[in-house]
Design an enzyme around this catalytic site. Structure first.
Site, mmCIF file in Angstrom:
data_model
loop_
_atom_site.group_PDB
_atom_site.id
_atom_site.type_symbol
_atom_site.label_atom_id
_atom_site.label_comp_id
_atom_site.label_asym_id
_atom_site.label_seq_id
_atom_site.Cartn_x
_atom_site.Cartn_y
_atom_site.Cartn_z
ATOM 1 N N GLU A 55 45.801 46.271 30.016
ATOM 2 C CA GLU A 55 46.165 44.908 30.417
ATOM 3 C C GLU A 55 45.397 43.906 29.554
ATOM 4 O O GLU A 55 44.227 43.600 29.846
ATOM 5 C CB GLU A 55 45.801 44.675 31.892
ATOM 6 C CG GLU A 55 46.535 45.576 32.857
ATOM 7 C CD GLU A 55 46.598 44.971 34.257
ATOM 8 O OE1 GLU A 55 47.715 44.810 34.756
ATOM 9 O OE2 GLU A 55 45.550 44.632 34.832
ATOM 10 N N ASN A 109 50.335 45.416 41.762
ATOM 11 C CA ASN A 109 49.025 44.963 42.219
ATOM 12 C C ASN A 109 49.220 43.607 42.904
ATOM 13 O O ASN A 109 49.446 42.602 42.231
ATOM 14 C CB ASN A 109 48.087 44.840 41.011
ATOM 15 C CG ASN A 109 46.744 44.230 41.364
ATOM 16 O OD1 ASN A 109 46.424 44.031 42.537
ATOM 17 N ND2 ASN A 109 45.952 43.928 40.352
ATOM 18 N N HIS A 139 39.801 46.614 37.116
ATOM 19 C CA HIS A 139 40.693 45.499 36.782
ATOM 20 C C HIS A 139 39.858 44.370 36.156
ATOM 21 O O HIS A 139 38.730 44.126 36.575
ATOM 22 C CB HIS A 139 41.427 44.995 38.031
ATOM 23 C CG HIS A 139 42.534 44.052 37.698
ATOM 24 N ND1 HIS A 139 42.305 42.730 37.386
ATOM 25 C CD2 HIS A 139 43.872 44.246 37.567
ATOM 26 C CE1 HIS A 139 43.467 42.147 37.091
ATOM 27 N NE2 HIS A 139 44.429 43.044 37.196
ATOM 28 N N LYS A 180 47.074 41.880 44.402
ATOM 29 C CA LYS A 180 45.869 41.034 44.335
ATOM 30 C C LYS A 180 45.604 40.445 45.732
ATOM 31 O O LYS A 180 45.870 41.113 46.715
ATOM 32 C CB LYS A 180 46.020 39.974 43.230
ATOM 33 C CG LYS A 180 46.397 40.635 41.895
ATOM 34 C CD LYS A 180 46.338 39.708 40.707
ATOM 35 C CE LYS A 180 46.716 40.497 39.450
ATOM 36 N NZ LYS A 180 46.634 39.701 38.224
ATOM 37 N N GLY A 182 49.005 36.892 34.141
ATOM 38 C CA GLY A 182 49.317 35.678 34.889
ATOM 39 C C GLY A 182 49.605 34.471 34.021
ATOM 40 O O GLY A 182 49.618 33.340 34.507
ATOM 41 N N GLU A 199 39.903 41.303 36.528
ATOM 42 C CA GLU A 199 39.436 40.287 37.474
ATOM 43 C C GLU A 199 38.170 40.751 38.190
ATOM 44 O O GLU A 199 37.323 39.933 38.563
ATOM 45 C CB GLU A 199 40.564 39.945 38.457
ATOM 46 C CG GLU A 199 41.641 39.109 37.756
ATOM 47 C CD GLU A 199 43.035 39.222 38.340
ATOM 48 O OE1 GLU A 199 43.177 39.701 39.477
ATOM 49 O OE2 GLU A 199 43.989 38.823 37.641
ATOM 50 N N SER A 241 51.994 39.976 32.697
ATOM 51 C CA SER A 241 53.242 39.188 32.652
ATOM 52 C C SER A 241 54.491 40.039 32.462
ATOM 53 O O SER A 241 55.446 39.614 31.810
ATOM 54 C CB SER A 241 53.156 38.099 31.578
ATOM 55 O OG SER A 241 52.151 37.153 31.915
HETATM 56 P P1 13P Z 1 50.708 39.584 36.192
HETATM 57 O O1 13P Z 1 51.845 40.598 36.181
HETATM 58 O O2 13P Z 1 50.825 38.594 37.289
HETATM 59 O O3 13P Z 1 50.496 39.007 34.831
HETATM 60 O O4 13P Z 1 49.366 40.427 36.531
HETATM 61 C C1 13P Z 1 49.085 41.567 35.830
HETATM 62 C C2 13P Z 1 47.953 42.262 36.476
HETATM 63 O O5 13P Z 1 46.822 41.810 36.439
HETATM 64 C C3 13P Z 1 48.246 43.502 37.228
HETATM 65 O O6 13P Z 1 47.081 44.182 37.558
#
Ligand code: 13P
Length: 247
Positions: free
Chosen positions: A163, A9, A93, A11, A169, A95, A209
């Site tokens: 997740e 992803n 997601h 983002k 992150g 976010e 992560s």
């Molecule tokens: P990270 O791997 O940067 O922690 O992000 C995970 C994520 O949100 C994937 O959708």
């Protein structure tokens, strides 16, 4: 044998120059790789799908609208995503749930919209840190699964991604026991609701992560069938060892 999937992803990262990473990923794939799905920002989907088709990779979007068309300024329908050549879409997601106030029923509608366009939704669920600390993780996950996953799931039309929000992150990763507990719980909920044949076939991804140095350790959990990777999917250098951990 369940499908194994390494999904990246991106983002809100990457312009056209980042497409070179797709070529580098394709060139460095291990023998018998898992399915590799890259989800770049929407403006890159069309070009990414062209590169991916020749390279044996799949492309996904990061969100879709639940309607097929209409007065929804700035939104993108599942049909439009499919028209670019992409075949997956991430829905729900954390976010988007947080920054765009998306509810479980929104996510469920988006997953159905994805199916209607012949896309495979990657449905995301995950608890916040305070929910884990209050020992509510499985309740939260159970509720999100019940609310976000539509009834018409088949063995092949959906991917689920766990997740934990506090791991995204942050460099913080749950212990292997914590990952096993949640993934086993998700598997049990899915088999209870959809029957053993479908429940046991649905791929469950872990995200939060995931890095080259912890991917093999996390994949040791029996009900982890792959990863949804953020930061470490942006470069072939970091993503290739994660892909290889799934072989
Ligand atoms: P990270 O791997 O940067 O922690 O992000 C995970 C994520 O949100 C994937 O959708």
């Amino acid at each position: 044998m369940r499908r194994k999937i390494a999904a990246g992803n991106w983002k809100m990262n990457g312009t056209g120059a980042a497409l070179a990473e797709l070529d580098a990923i394709a060139a460095g794939l291990p023998t018998a790789p898992p399915e590799v799905v890259i989800c770049p920002p929407a403006p890159l989907l069309f070009r990414a799908a062209k590169v991916a088709a020749a390279a044996g990779l799949s492309i996904g979007a990061q969100d879709c609208h639940m309607q097929t068309s209409g007065a929804f300024t700035g939104d993108i329908s599942a049909q439009m995503i499919a028209d670019t050549g992409a075949t997956f879409v991430i829905v729900g997601h954390s976010e988007r749930r947080e920054a765009h106030a998306e509810s479980d029923s929104d996510v469920r509608a988006k997953a159905k919209a994805a199916w209607a366009a012949d896309l495979t939704p990657i449905i995301c669920i995950g608890e916040e840190l305070d929910e884990r600390e209050a020992n509510n993780t499985l309740d939260i996950i159970g509720g999100q699964l019940a609310g976000s996953v539509p009834d018409a799931v088949t063995a092949t039309n959906t991917v689920i991604a766990y997740e934990p929000i506090w791991a995204i992150g942050t460099g913080k990763v749950p212990s292997l026991d914590q990952i096993i507990e949640v993934h086993d719980f998700i598997r049990a909920q899915l088999t209870k609701r959809f029957g053993a044949q479908i429940g046991n076939a649905l791929p469950l991804l872990y995200g939060g992560s995931v890095k080259p140095d912890n991917a093999a350790h996390i994949f040791a959990a029996g009900n982890v069938d792959g990863f949804l990777v953020g930061g470490a999917s942006l470069t072939a250098r970091d993503f290739l060892p994660i892909i290889s951990a799934l072989t």
